[in-house]
Motif scaffolding. Structure first.
Motif, PDB file in Angstrom:
ATOM      1  N   MET A   4      -3.786   4.733  -4.813  1.00  0.00           N
ATOM      2  CA  MET A   4      -3.961   5.678  -3.642  1.00  0.00           C
ATOM      3  C   MET A   4      -2.840   5.088  -2.504  1.00  0.00           C
ATOM      4  SD  MET A   4      -7.169   6.419  -0.989  1.00  0.00           S
ATOM      5  CE  MET A   4      -8.044   8.097  -1.879  1.00  0.00           C
ATOM      6  N   THR A   5      -2.400   6.312  -1.940  1.00  0.00           N
ATOM      7  CA  THR A   5      -1.367   5.942  -0.983  1.00  0.00           C
ATOM      8  C   THR A   5      -1.961   6.033   0.320  1.00  0.00           C
ATOM      9  OG1 THR A   5       0.459   7.073  -2.262  1.00  0.00           O
ATOM     10  CG2 THR A   5       0.735   6.559  -0.060  1.00  0.00           C
ATOM     11  N   CYS A   6      -2.010   4.824   1.077  1.00  0.00           N
ATOM     12  CA  CYS A   6      -2.306   4.945   2.223  1.00  0.00           C
ATOM     13  C   CYS A   6      -1.143   5.395   3.207  1.00  0.00           C
ATOM     14  CB  CYS A   6      -2.627   3.222   2.562  1.00  0.00           C
ATOM     15  SG  CYS A   6      -2.983   3.020   4.569  1.00  0.00           S
ATOM     16  N   PRO A   7      -1.296   6.066   4.226  1.00  0.00           N
ATOM     17  CA  PRO A   7      -0.368   6.710   4.994  1.00  0.00           C
ATOM     18  C   PRO A   7       0.383   5.648   5.647  1.00  0.00           C
ATOM     19  CG  PRO A   7      -2.357   7.809   5.468  1.00  0.00           C
ATOM     20  CD  PRO A   7      -2.536   6.751   4.458  1.00  0.00           C
ATOM     21  N   VAL A   8      -0.143   4.564   5.945  1.00  0.00           N
ATOM     22  CA  VAL A   8       0.548   3.423   6.856  1.00  0.00           C
ATOM     23  C   VAL A   8       1.132   2.359   6.120  1.00  0.00           C
ATOM     24  CG1 VAL A   8       0.138   1.676   8.674  1.00  0.00           C
ATOM     25  CG2 VAL A   8      -0.878   3.979   8.770  1.00  0.00           C
ATOM     26  N   ASN A   9       0.293   2.049   4.879  1.00  0.00           N
ATOM     27  CA  ASN A   9       0.604   0.886   4.135  1.00  0.00           C
ATOM     28  C   ASN A   9       1.287   0.848   2.689  1.00  0.00           C
ATOM     29  OD1 ASN A   9      -0.241  -1.348   5.748  1.00  0.00           O
ATOM     30  ND2 ASN A   9      -2.149  -0.162   5.514  1.00  0.00           N
ATOM     31  N   GLY A  10       1.153   2.492   2.496  1.00  0.00           N
ATOM     32  CA  GLY A  10       1.924   2.662   1.067  1.00  0.00           C
ATOM     33  C   GLY A  10       1.111   2.877  -0.142  1.00  0.00           C
ATOM     34  N   PRO A  11       1.465   2.710  -1.291  1.00  0.00           N
ATOM     35  CA  PRO A  11       0.681   2.864  -2.560  1.00  0.00           C
ATOM     36  C   PRO A  11      -0.144   1.765  -2.697  1.00  0.00           C
ATOM     37  CG  PRO A  11       2.869   3.579  -2.921  1.00  0.00           C
ATOM     38  CD  PRO A  11       2.825   3.065  -1.659  1.00  0.00           C
ATOM     39  N   ARG A  12      -1.608   1.660  -2.875  1.00  0.00           N
ATOM     40  CA  ARG A  12      -2.408   0.356  -3.116  1.00  0.00           C
ATOM     41  C   ARG A  12      -3.350   0.775  -4.124  1.00  0.00           C
ATOM     42  NH1 ARG A  12       0.967  -1.835  -0.365  1.00  0.00           N
ATOM     43  NH2 ARG A  12       0.519  -2.670   1.696  1.00  0.00           N
ATOM     44  N   SER A  58      -8.034  -1.570   7.996  1.00  0.00           N
ATOM     45  CA  SER A  58      -8.913  -0.861   8.450  1.00  0.00           C
ATOM     46  C   SER A  58      -8.411   0.677   9.052  1.00  0.00           C
ATOM     47  CB  SER A  58      -9.585  -1.479   9.989  1.00  0.00           C
ATOM     48  OG  SER A  58     -10.327  -2.410   9.443  1.00  0.00           O
ATOM     49  N   THR A  59      -7.292   0.990   8.388  1.00  0.00           N
ATOM     50  CA  THR A  59      -6.642   2.469   8.572  1.00  0.00           C
ATOM     51  C   THR A  59      -7.561   3.440   8.095  1.00  0.00           C
ATOM     52  OG1 THR A  59      -4.440   1.366   8.408  1.00  0.00           O
ATOM     53  CG2 THR A  59      -4.647   3.820   8.076  1.00  0.00           C
ATOM     54  N   VAL A  60      -7.998   4.244   9.008  1.00  0.00           N
ATOM     55  CA  VAL A  60      -8.792   5.367   8.404  1.00  0.00           C
ATOM     56  C   VAL A  60      -7.742   6.839   8.381  1.00  0.00           C
ATOM     57  CG1 VAL A  60     -10.649   7.090   9.195  1.00  0.00           C
ATOM     58  CG2 VAL A  60     -10.820   4.476   9.542  1.00  0.00           C
ATOM     59  N   PHE A  61      -8.395   7.615   7.233  1.00  0.00           N
ATOM     60  CA  PHE A  61      -7.306   8.645   7.060  1.00  0.00           C
ATOM     61  C   PHE A  61      -8.007   9.825   6.237  1.00  0.00           C
ATOM     62  CE2 PHE A  61      -6.634   5.540   3.698  1.00  0.00           C
ATOM     63  CZ  PHE A  61      -6.523   6.313   2.691  1.00  0.00           C
ATOM     64  N   ILE A  62      -7.436  11.011   5.986  1.00  0.00           N
ATOM     65  CA  ILE A  62      -7.901  11.858   5.232  1.00  0.00           C
ATOM     66  C   ILE A  62      -7.274  11.924   3.892  1.00  0.00           C
ATOM     67  CG2 ILE A  62      -8.392  14.502   5.035  1.00  0.00           C
ATOM     68  CD1 ILE A  62      -8.524  14.231   8.245  1.00  0.00           C
ATOM     69  N   LEU A  77      -2.799  10.961   8.106  1.00  0.00           N
ATOM     70  CA  LEU A  77      -3.613  10.529   9.221  1.00  0.00           C
ATOM     71  C   LEU A  77      -4.441  11.642   9.953  1.00  0.00           C
ATOM     72  CD1 LEU A  77      -1.137   7.835  10.560  1.00  0.00           C
ATOM     73  CD2 LEU A  77      -3.274   7.308   9.264  1.00  0.00           C
ATOM     74  N   GLN A  78      -5.428  11.328  10.605  1.00  0.00           N
ATOM     75  CA  GLN A  78      -6.045  12.435  11.376  1.00  0.00           C
ATOM     76  C   GLN A  78      -5.282  13.191  12.319  1.00  0.00           C
ATOM     77  OE1 GLN A  78      -9.286  11.010  13.710  1.00  0.00           O
ATOM     78  NE2 GLN A  78      -9.980  12.950  14.033  1.00  0.00           N
ATOM     79  N   ARG A  79      -5.459  14.242  12.441  1.00  0.00           N
ATOM     80  CA  ARG A  79      -4.829  15.239  13.411  1.00  0.00           C
ATOM     81  C   ARG A  79      -5.828  16.048  14.184  1.00  0.00           C
ATOM     82  NH1 ARG A  79      -3.214  16.979   8.581  1.00  0.00           N
ATOM     83  NH2 ARG A  79      -4.013  18.982   9.110  1.00  0.00           N
ATOM     84  N   PRO A  80      -5.417  16.558  15.299  1.00  0.00           N
ATOM     85  CA  PRO A  80      -6.530  17.259  16.119  1.00  0.00           C
ATOM     86  C   PRO A  80      -7.164  18.473  15.280  1.00  0.00           C
ATOM     87  CG  PRO A  80      -4.691  16.835  17.411  1.00  0.00           C
ATOM     88  CD  PRO A  80      -3.996  16.348  16.088  1.00  0.00           C
ATOM     89  N   ASP A  81      -6.311  19.108  14.658  1.00  0.00           N
ATOM     90  CA  ASP A  81      -7.034  20.079  13.746  1.00  0.00           C
ATOM     91  C   ASP A  81      -7.397  19.717  12.389  1.00  0.00           C
ATOM     92  OD1 ASP A  81      -4.630  19.474  12.716  1.00  0.00           O
ATOM     93  OD2 ASP A  81      -4.101  21.728  12.464  1.00  0.00           O
ATOM     94  N   ALA A  82      -7.924  18.327  12.245  1.00  0.00           N
ATOM     95  CA  ALA A  82      -8.205  17.786  10.963  1.00  0.00           C
ATOM     96  C   ALA A  82      -9.444  18.548  10.170  1.00  0.00           C
ATOM     97  CB  ALA A  82      -8.554  16.235  10.880  1.00  0.00           C
ATOM     98  N   ASP A  83     -10.359  19.171  11.079  1.00  0.00           N
ATOM     99  CA  ASP A  83     -11.371  19.517  10.432  1.00  0.00           C
ATOM    100  C   ASP A  83     -11.305  21.254  10.009  1.00  0.00           C
ATOM    101  OD1 ASP A  83     -10.879  20.541  13.239  1.00  0.00           O
ATOM    102  OD2 ASP A  83     -13.212  20.592  13.554  1.00  0.00           O
TER     103      ASP A  83
END
Length: 89
Positions: A4-12, A58-62, A77-83
């Motif tokens: 899975m690709t973490c938006p901050v840390n890359g593929p993990r 502890s990076t939370v993302f969608i 990563l979460q944006r204001p219009d994430a929902d």
């Protein structure tokens, strides 16, 4: 090994992540449907937007994941219009 690709840390490795549940529309957050949302999770076939956490950072993302193929389509990563549903051009 599933990646899975973490938006901050890359593929993990997928073992570094924790599933936090589906992304809900903020307008659905009422007392009346809280029990339904907590105990009766949706099981749609197709693409579902989910909250995930990269546990070491502890990076939370969608993540958008196809529930039929279990393929992770994209992460961000979460944006204001994430929902709100994403529109593809």
């Amino acid at each position: 090994m599933k990646i899975m690709t973490c938006p901050v840390n890359g593929p993990r490795n997928i073992s570094e992540f924790q599933w936090l549940g589906p992304v809900h529309d903020a307008s659905e957050a009422t007392d009346e449907n809280l029990i339904t949302r907590l105990f009766h999770a949706p099981n749609p076939m197709g693409v579902l937007r989910e909250w995930w956490r990269h546990t070491p950072s502890s990076t939370v993302f969608i993540a958008e994941r196809n529930l039929i193929t279990d393929e992770i389509l994209r992460t961000y990563l979460q944006r204001p219009d994430a929902d709100k549903p994403q529109m593809n051009p």
